[in-house]
Design a protein around this motif. Structure first.
Motif, PDB file in Angstrom:
ATOM      1  N   PHE A  72       0.843  -1.176   0.000  1.00 41.62           N
ATOM      2  CA  PHE A  72       0.000   0.000   0.000  1.00 41.62           C
ATOM      3  C   PHE A  72       0.888   1.238   0.000  1.00 41.62           C
ATOM      4  O   PHE A  72       2.063   1.168   0.313  1.00 41.62           O
ATOM      5  N   ILE A  89       1.813   4.783   1.493  1.00 39.28           N
ATOM      6  CA  ILE A  89       1.627   5.511   2.739  1.00 39.28           C
ATOM      7  C   ILE A  89       2.525   6.733   2.798  1.00 39.28           C
ATOM      8  O   ILE A  89       3.549   6.798   2.131  1.00 39.28           O
ATOM      9  N   GLU A 136      -2.726   6.227   4.722  1.00 40.76           N
ATOM     10  CA  GLU A 136      -2.746   5.729   3.344  1.00 40.76           C
ATOM     11  C   GLU A 136      -2.997   6.916   2.430  1.00 40.76           C
ATOM     12  O   GLU A 136      -3.748   7.833   2.778  1.00 40.76           O
TER      13      GLU A 136
END
Length: 59
Positions: free
Chosen positions: A4, A6, A47
């Motif tokens: 992900f 971030i 995020e």
């Protein structure tokens, strides 16, 4: 394992436990592991959407 994108929350510095480098202010892709999920839960990182690539040849 999933990744992900971030970013550190403004005013906070978070070091990658493997590289010992501070997370880039623009954000980075990281694997969703216990370390980063804990930083997310504690509010040290958020995020984010990755910036559009500006590399040559993407035009």
């Amino acid at each position: 394992m999933n990744q992900f994108f971030i970013k550190a929350v403004e005013g906070r510095s978070v070091r990658d436990p493997e590289t010992k480098e501070v997370l880039s202010s623009e954000g980075e892709f990281k694997y969703k592991n216990g370390f980063w999920l804990k930083r997310l839960k504690q509010g040290d990182v958020v995020e984010a959407k990755p910036p559009k690539s500006t590399a040559k040849g993407d035009e």
